[in-house]
Motif scaffolding. Structure first.
Motif, PDB file in Angstrom:
ATOM      1  N   PRO A 100      38.606  40.882  48.600  1.00 26.36           N
ATOM      2  CA  PRO A 100      37.719  39.810  48.112  1.00 26.36           C
ATOM      3  C   PRO A 100      38.032  39.373  46.691  1.00 26.36           C
ATOM      4  CG  PRO A 100      36.541  41.903  48.284  1.00 26.36           C
ATOM      5  CD  PRO A 100      37.861  42.099  48.964  1.00 26.36           C
ATOM      6  N   ILE A 101      38.493  40.299  45.847  1.00 23.83           N
ATOM      7  CA  ILE A 101      38.846  39.925  44.476  1.00 23.83           C
ATOM      8  C   ILE A 101      40.095  39.059  44.469  1.00 23.83           C
ATOM      9  CG2 ILE A 101      39.639  40.799  42.248  1.00 23.83           C
ATOM     10  CD1 ILE A 101      36.679  41.140  42.653  1.00 23.83           C
ATOM     11  N   GLY A 102      41.089  39.438  45.268  1.00 23.69           N
ATOM     12  CA  GLY A 102      42.299  38.641  45.356  1.00 23.69           C
ATOM     13  C   GLY A 102      42.023  37.264  45.937  1.00 23.69           C
ATOM     14  N   ARG A 135      29.143  55.162  26.942  1.00 27.75           N
ATOM     15  CA  ARG A 135      28.082  54.150  26.887  1.00 27.75           C
ATOM     16  C   ARG A 135      28.640  52.745  26.824  1.00 27.75           C
ATOM     17  NH1 ARG A 135      23.626  53.802  21.955  1.00 27.75           N
ATOM     18  NH2 ARG A 135      22.566  51.893  22.672  1.00 27.75           N
ATOM     19  N   TRP A 136      29.776  52.598  26.132  1.00 30.59           N
ATOM     20  CA  TRP A 136      30.371  51.273  25.985  1.00 30.59           C
ATOM     21  C   TRP A 136      31.488  51.039  27.000  1.00 30.59           C
ATOM     22  CZ3 TRP A 136      27.139  48.803  23.123  1.00 30.59           C
ATOM     23  CH2 TRP A 136      26.450  49.481  22.108  1.00 30.59           C
ATOM     24  N   LEU A 137      32.231  52.083  27.342  1.00 29.86           N
ATOM     25  CA  LEU A 137      33.351  51.946  28.266  1.00 29.86           C
ATOM     26  C   LEU A 137      32.914  51.403  29.628  1.00 29.86           C
ATOM     27  CD1 LEU A 137      35.402  55.221  27.585  1.00 29.86           C
ATOM     28  CD2 LEU A 137      36.104  52.866  27.094  1.00 29.86           C
ATOM     29  N   LYS A 138      31.729  51.812  30.075  1.00 26.87           N
ATOM     30  CA  LYS A 138      31.300  51.407  31.419  1.00 26.87           C
ATOM     31  C   LYS A 138      31.028  49.907  31.530  1.00 26.87           C
ATOM     32  CE  LYS A 138      26.395  52.550  30.747  1.00 26.87           C
ATOM     33  NZ  LYS A 138      25.284  53.415  31.226  1.00 26.87           N
ATOM     34  N   TRP A 139      30.926  49.207  30.382  1.00 28.60           N
ATOM     35  CA  TRP A 139      30.722  47.763  30.418  1.00 28.60           C
ATOM     36  C   TRP A 139      32.041  46.999  30.496  1.00 28.60           C
ATOM     37  CZ3 TRP A 139      26.087  46.152  31.604  1.00 28.60           C
ATOM     38  CH2 TRP A 139      24.989  46.966  31.297  1.00 28.60           C
ATOM     39  N   LEU A 140      33.174  47.725  30.379  1.00 29.31           N
ATOM     40  CA  LEU A 140      34.474  47.063  30.445  1.00 29.31           C
ATOM     41  C   LEU A 140      34.692  46.384  31.795  1.00 29.31           C
ATOM     42  CD1 LEU A 140      37.016  49.481  28.695  1.00 29.31           C
ATOM     43  CD2 LEU A 140      36.380  47.160  28.001  1.00 29.31           C
ATOM     44  N   ARG A 141      34.153  46.989  32.873  1.00 25.01           N
ATOM     45  CA  ARG A 141      34.364  46.399  34.195  1.00 25.01           C
ATOM     46  C   ARG A 141      33.740  45.007  34.296  1.00 25.01           C
ATOM     47  NH1 ARG A 141      30.463  50.619  35.133  1.00 25.01           N
ATOM     48  NH2 ARG A 141      28.531  49.840  36.112  1.00 25.01           N
ATOM     49  N   PHE A 142      32.659  44.788  33.566  1.00 25.83           N
ATOM     50  CA  PHE A 142      32.042  43.460  33.572  1.00 25.83           C
ATOM     51  C   PHE A 142      32.881  42.468  32.758  1.00 25.83           C
ATOM     52  CE2 PHE A 142      28.587  46.427  34.427  1.00 25.83           C
ATOM     53  CZ  PHE A 142      27.998  45.845  35.535  1.00 25.83           C
ATOM     54  N   VAL A 143      33.554  42.977  31.721  1.00 22.21           N
ATOM     55  CA  VAL A 143      34.467  42.135  30.949  1.00 22.21           C
ATOM     56  C   VAL A 143      35.674  41.765  31.808  1.00 22.21           C
ATOM     57  CG1 VAL A 143      35.975  42.039  28.929  1.00 22.21           C
ATOM     58  CG2 VAL A 143      33.739  43.153  28.761  1.00 22.21           C
ATOM     59  N   VAL A 144      36.201  42.745  32.538  1.00 25.88           N
ATOM     60  CA  VAL A 144      37.328  42.483  33.439  1.00 25.88           C
ATOM     61  C   VAL A 144      36.939  41.436  34.479  1.00 25.88           C
ATOM     62  CG1 VAL A 144      38.793  43.489  35.233  1.00 25.88           C
ATOM     63  CG2 VAL A 144      38.377  44.751  33.111  1.00 25.88           C
ATOM     64  N   LEU A 145      35.748  41.579  35.046  1.00 28.04           N
ATOM     65  CA  LEU A 145      35.263  40.616  36.035  1.00 28.04           C
ATOM     66  C   LEU A 145      35.151  39.219  35.430  1.00 28.04           C
ATOM     67  CD1 LEU A 145      33.963  39.760  38.730  1.00 28.04           C
ATOM     68  CD2 LEU A 145      31.769  40.565  37.812  1.00 28.04           C
ATOM     69  N   ARG A 153      34.486  53.507  37.241  1.00 26.60           N
ATOM     70  CA  ARG A 153      33.499  53.579  36.159  1.00 26.60           C
ATOM     71  C   ARG A 153      33.746  52.544  35.071  1.00 26.60           C
ATOM     72  NH1 ARG A 153      32.889  60.144  35.370  1.00 26.60           N
ATOM     73  NH2 ARG A 153      31.213  59.631  33.930  1.00 26.60           N
ATOM     74  N   TYR A 154      35.017  52.265  34.787  1.00 28.97           N
ATOM     75  CA  TYR A 154      35.313  51.490  33.588  1.00 28.97           C
ATOM     76  C   TYR A 154      36.016  50.148  33.826  1.00 28.97           C
ATOM     77  CZ  TYR A 154      34.697  56.294  31.942  1.00 28.97           C
ATOM     78  OH  TYR A 154      34.228  57.558  31.728  1.00 28.97           O
ATOM     79  N   LEU A 155      36.704  49.969  34.959  1.00 32.74           N
ATOM     80  CA  LEU A 155      37.562  48.795  35.073  1.00 32.74           C
ATOM     81  C   LEU A 155      37.381  47.956  36.333  1.00 32.74           C
ATOM     82  CD1 LEU A 155      40.949  50.336  33.832  1.00 32.74           C
ATOM     83  CD2 LEU A 155      39.446  48.795  32.557  1.00 32.74           C
ATOM     84  N   CYS A 156      36.781  48.482  37.379  1.00 31.52           N
ATOM     85  CA  CYS A 156      36.796  47.769  38.658  1.00 31.52           C
ATOM     86  C   CYS A 156      35.858  46.560  38.671  1.00 31.52           C
ATOM     87  CB  CYS A 156      36.419  48.709  39.797  1.00 31.52           C
ATOM     88  SG  CYS A 156      36.471  47.886  41.421  1.00 31.52           S
ATOM     89  N   PRO A 157      36.396  45.352  38.855  1.00 32.54           N
ATOM     90  CA  PRO A 157      35.543  44.164  38.876  1.00 32.54           C
ATOM     91  C   PRO A 157      34.714  44.052  40.158  1.00 32.54           C
ATOM     92  CG  PRO A 157      37.805  43.558  39.357  1.00 32.54           C
ATOM     93  CD  PRO A 157      37.827  45.014  38.982  1.00 32.54           C
ATOM     94  N   LEU A 158      35.214  44.634  41.250  1.00 31.62           N
ATOM     95  CA  LEU A 158      34.452  44.586  42.493  1.00 31.62           C
ATOM     96  C   LEU A 158      33.202  45.457  42.380  1.00 31.62           C
ATOM     97  CD1 LEU A 158      34.326  43.407  45.299  1.00 31.62           C
ATOM     98  CD2 LEU A 158      35.670  45.344  46.143  1.00 31.62           C
ATOM     99  N   GLY A 159      33.345  46.614  41.739  1.00 29.24           N
ATOM    100  CA  GLY A 159      32.180  47.449  41.471  1.00 29.24           C
ATOM    101  C   GLY A 159      31.186  46.750  40.573  1.00 29.24           C
ATOM    102  N   ALA A 160      31.711  45.969  39.617  1.00 29.67           N
ATOM    103  CA  ALA A 160      30.837  45.198  38.728  1.00 29.67           C
ATOM    104  C   ALA A 160      30.070  44.128  39.501  1.00 29.67           C
ATOM    105  CB  ALA A 160      31.663  44.560  37.612  1.00 29.67           C
ATOM    106  N   LEU A 161      30.710  43.534  40.496  1.00 34.73           N
ATOM    107  CA  LEU A 161      30.037  42.526  41.321  1.00 34.73           C
ATOM    108  C   LEU A 161      28.932  43.132  42.180  1.00 34.73           C
ATOM    109  CD1 LEU A 161      32.902  40.178  42.580  1.00 34.73           C
ATOM    110  CD2 LEU A 161      30.745  39.429  41.585  1.00 34.73           C
ATOM    111  N   TYR A 162      29.201  44.295  42.751  1.00 37.86           N
ATOM    112  CA  TYR A 162      28.220  44.939  43.623  1.00 37.86           C
ATOM    113  C   TYR A 162      27.109  45.643  42.856  1.00 37.86           C
ATOM    114  CZ  TYR A 162      31.305  44.330  47.706  1.00 37.86           C
ATOM    115  OH  TYR A 162      32.064  43.811  48.736  1.00 37.86           O
TER     116      TYR A 162
END
Length: 298
Positions: free
Chosen positions: A60-62, A124-134, A210-219
């Motif tokens: 879905p990301i691709g 605390r801050w690293l886990k928000w990186l996935r939302f930045v990647v998204l 935890r830190y980078l997946c944009p699909l996890g950020a979407l869900y």
């Protein structure tokens, strides 16, 4: 046999079975070619690289990036609709039970003999990186950074995705001499990212998720209200913290049972000594049993 001991292995079997089914084109691995059948038009719930020789469906990301970067289309209603439906049904259950790269990380974390870390410094801050990647790599850059003909690039897939490198890049390069002779800095860069995450997965549970997946950020936002979610019976909870101790992601489920970080592995529910923590499906089954029992007594 103890039911609590068998359930974790069930999750691994489901993960392995789903990975095998969605990447079951064995001929692709043998010949180093990508499957191009009609099912490639259909998205699967987890990361599933289009370039994987065995992939029978689309990631879905691709797919989302391909449409956003296209000069012909501006919005992928199919992909967004698919993600909304999957998220509304089960949230990040997909991450814990259906994602092939999640399975790889889980297996690496099981390697014994090394000290396991509950979290990394700066968690605390690293886990928000996935939302930045998204927001940046998946949504923004494919739309605004385009070539001379107005075509954008799939930035996340092209420059970061370790799942694509592992399941797509490595098998294709291994089976295709022409590709091996054309390798450049980009493949080296992505292999370095993959190697770093695989090594880190031995020490920290699911660093990519935890830190980078944009699909996890979407869900993740769907965890709060998805049909399949966790419920806490506050009158039964003793705040003992055993759920957090059992959680490999160090989530205090007794405080926040539907955390954005939760991948729905179920360890917290199985560990709860009072049965205060359960899934919505378990709650529905319990209520149905109580109703049936009352009807029998009447």
């Amino acid at each position: 046999m103890d039911k609590k001991k068998t359930r974790p292995s069930l999750r691994l079997w489901v993960q392995a079975a789903f990975a095998a089914v969605t990447n079951g084109y064995l001929r692709g691995f043998l010949e180093g070619k990508i499957f191009t059948g009609a099912s490639k038009m259909v998205c699967v719930p987890g990361l599933n690289c289009y370039s994987c020789p065995g992939a029978l469906g689309a990631c879905p990301i691709g797919a989302l990036q391909a449409v956003l970067g296209s000069r012909k289309f501006q919005m992928s209603f199919y992909v967004f609709g698919f993600l909304m439906i999957v998220g509304a049904l089960c949230g990040r259950f997909v991450c814990g039970w259906l994602c092939p790269f999640g399975l790889v990380q889980d297996l690496l974390y099981k390697i014994p003999g090394v000290k396991k870390l509950r979290k990394l410094p700066g968690e605390r801050w690293l886990k928000w990186l996935r939302f930045v990647v998204l927001g940046v790599l998946v949504l923004l850059l494919p739309m605004v950074v385009v070539d001379i003909v107005g075509q954008g690039s799939p930035w996340f897939c092209q420059y970061l995705c370790p799942s694509g490198t592992l399941f797509g890049g490595v098998p294709l390069v291994a089976g295709n001499q022409g590709l091996r002779s054309a390798l450049g800095w980009l493949f080296t860069w992505k292999m370095a990212i993959l190697a770093g995450l695989l090594v880190l997965s031995v020490f920290v549970c699911r660093p990519f998720c935890r830190y980078l997946c944009p699909l996890g950020a979407l869900y993740a936002p769907f965890n709060k209200f998805a049909f399949y979610r966790f419920q806490l019976e506050e009158e039964l909870c003793t705040s003992c913290g055993q759920c957090q101790t059992a959680c490999k992601l160090d989530i205090p489920a007794w405080k926040n049972p539907n955390s954005l970080d939760c991948i729905r592995c179920g360890d917290c529910c199985r560990t709860c000594p009072t049965g205060a923590l359960h899934t919505t499906l378990q709650g529905m089954a319990a209520r149905k049993g109580e109703t049936a029992a009352r009807e029998d007594t009447e």
